[in-house]
Design an enzyme around this catalytic site. Structure first.
Site, PDB file in Angstrom:
ATOM      1  N   ARG A 261      -7.344  26.527  32.644  1.00 36.92           N
ATOM      2  CA  ARG A 261      -6.327  27.805  31.778  1.00 36.92           C
ATOM      3  C   ARG A 261      -6.980  29.042  32.744  1.00 36.92           C
ATOM      4  O   ARG A 261      -6.604  29.842  33.108  1.00 36.92           O
ATOM      5  CB  ARG A 261      -6.661  28.210  30.224  1.00 36.92           C
ATOM      6  CG  ARG A 261      -6.664  29.053  29.938  1.00 36.92           C
ATOM      7  CD  ARG A 261      -7.518  28.861  28.343  1.00 36.92           C
ATOM      8  NE  ARG A 261      -6.553  30.438  27.289  1.00 36.92           N
ATOM      9  CZ  ARG A 261      -7.239  30.744  27.333  1.00 36.92           C
ATOM     10  NH1 ARG A 261      -8.379  30.975  27.439  1.00 36.92           N
ATOM     11  NH2 ARG A 261      -6.812  31.670  26.580  1.00 36.92           N
TER      12      ARG A 261
ATOM     13  N   ILE B  63      -2.386  35.827  27.504  1.00 37.33           N
ATOM     14  CA  ILE B  63      -2.230  34.508  27.190  1.00 37.33           C
ATOM     15  C   ILE B  63      -2.877  33.851  25.718  1.00 37.33           C
ATOM     16  O   ILE B  63      -4.418  34.684  25.272  1.00 37.33           O
ATOM     17  CB  ILE B  63      -3.132  33.782  28.094  1.00 37.33           C
ATOM     18  CG1 ILE B  63      -3.435  32.335  28.095  1.00 37.33           C
ATOM     19  CG2 ILE B  63      -4.346  34.265  27.984  1.00 37.33           C
ATOM     20  CD1 ILE B  63      -3.891  32.078  28.597  1.00 37.33           C
ATOM     21  N   SER B  64      -2.435  33.264  24.532  1.00 35.32           N
ATOM     22  CA  SER B  64      -2.472  32.590  23.300  1.00 35.32           C
ATOM     23  C   SER B  64      -4.068  31.788  23.446  1.00 35.32           C
ATOM     24  O   SER B  64      -4.319  31.681  24.548  1.00 35.32           O
ATOM     25  CB  SER B  64      -1.047  31.891  22.858  1.00 35.32           C
ATOM     26  OG  SER B  64      -0.663  32.867  23.125  1.00 35.32           O
ATOM     27  N   LYS B  65      -4.534  32.277  22.574  1.00 36.52           N
ATOM     28  CA  LYS B  65      -6.174  30.692  22.200  1.00 36.52           C
ATOM     29  C   LYS B  65      -5.637  29.723  22.585  1.00 36.52           C
ATOM     30  O   LYS B  65      -4.396  29.129  22.411  1.00 36.52           O
ATOM     31  CB  LYS B  65      -6.609  31.227  20.945  1.00 36.52           C
ATOM     32  CG  LYS B  65      -6.799  32.772  20.535  1.00 36.52           C
ATOM     33  CD  LYS B  65      -7.304  32.458  18.864  1.00 36.52           C
ATOM     34  CE  LYS B  65      -7.944  33.597  18.591  1.00 36.52           C
ATOM     35  NZ  LYS B  65      -7.909  33.431  16.783  1.00 36.52           N
TER      36      LYS B  65
END
Length: 296
Positions: free
Chosen positions: A116, A142-144
């Site tokens: 990530r 960017i999502s969790k």
């Protein structure tokens, strides 16, 4: 530089393809190589309306000839010396996801496999595996990891084999597409912001994912040429699920996206398309960026 010849994208529309007919099987058509790019839509200029609501006809486009653009090398530096490329760091993140209720071995393996920190700015790389959303530019995030894992698990729920063809609405930095590449035969990911589309190309080039195809265009329209899809996932929420997505979902397919409910709140919505109609399930409250039409 001469513009390379355009090869028409021909995709069979049978449900068998949506359920995972692999390239090389009888009747399968050659798949385009990574990345694919839609002809650049030209948005009809319209004046903004009071209150920020979209004007009538927003999202309607005219198709112009694609503009040849040179591929850029990845200029985003990746932090070194921080141990971010260590499998132990990702394993720690996965253990936290398990503790939060993510149980699919396939999803956990995909989250463990994708680095990530390569999808965020180098200044934020040391937060790459924290359960937090991070800015990626142009007002997007960017999502969790927990949200990515939750939505991906919902998409794969009850499907022991790999998904067939998946459509992602909102490529962003490319992280969700990279995770989906481990869980599906093909991923078509569409982004409306050119800056993010190009950034995702740079981020994903390092991974050399042959089954991921990036598209630049209006995500609210989906991508009809690739339909039907075994699964559709969206990273932006609107007043409701666009009809184009429902039309492009295969019978037996599943859609996972945020959407506003009757109470005016944004919730995670799961839609299963059956032979007799659509089954809609509203889940927990979420907070995603708003779904918009057109390109920018």
């Amino acid at each position: 530089m001469k513009k390379p010849p355009v090869v028409p994208l021909v995709i069979p529309r049978s449900a068998a393809v949506a359920n995972g007919t692999a390239p090389g099987q009888v009747g399968a058509k050659p798949r385009p190589s990574f990345p694919v790019q839609l002809p650049q839509p030209v948005v009809l200029a319209q004046k903004p309306r009071a209150g920020g609501s979209p004007p009538p006809g927003a999202g309607r486009t005219q198709t112009a000839a694609p503009v040849a653009r040179p591929l850029r090398t990845n200029t985003s530096p990746v932090a070194t010396g921080l141990g971010m490329d260590s499998q132990a760091v990702r394993a720690s993140m996965v253990r936290k996801l398990e503790a939060q209720g993510i149980s699919s071995p396939q999803v956990l393996a995909a989250m463990r496999a994708v680095e990530r920190h390569r999808f965020v700015d180098s200044a934020l790389a040391n937060q790459g595996y924290e359960d937090t959303s991070l800015p990626i530019g142009l007002g997007q995030t960017i999502s969790k990891p927990s949200v990515v894992a939750r939505m991906t698990e919902l998409l794969c729920q009850g499907r022991p084999e790999k998904l067939g063809r998946v459509l992602e609405i909102g490529t962003g930095c490319g992280y969700q597409a990279a995770v989906l590449s481990h869980l599906s035969r093909e991923v078509y990911s569409i982004e409306r912001l050119r800056g993010l589309h190009e950034r995702a190309r740079e981020n994903l080039r390092w991974f050399r994912l042959a089954n991921v195809h990036l598209l630049f265009g209006d995500g609210m329209l989906g991508y009809a040429k690739g339909a039907p899809y075994a699964a559709i996932i969206a990273a932006a929420g609107g007043n409701d699920i666009p009809q184009a997505w429902l039309d492009q979902l295969a019978v037996g397919g599943r859609l996972v996206a945020p959407a506003e409910t009757d109470a005016g709140r944004q919730n995670l919505v799961v839609i299963d398309k059956t032979s007799t109609g659509l089954v809609r399930t509203v889940l927990e409250a979420v907070l995603f960026v708003p779904l918009k039409s057109g390109v920018g």
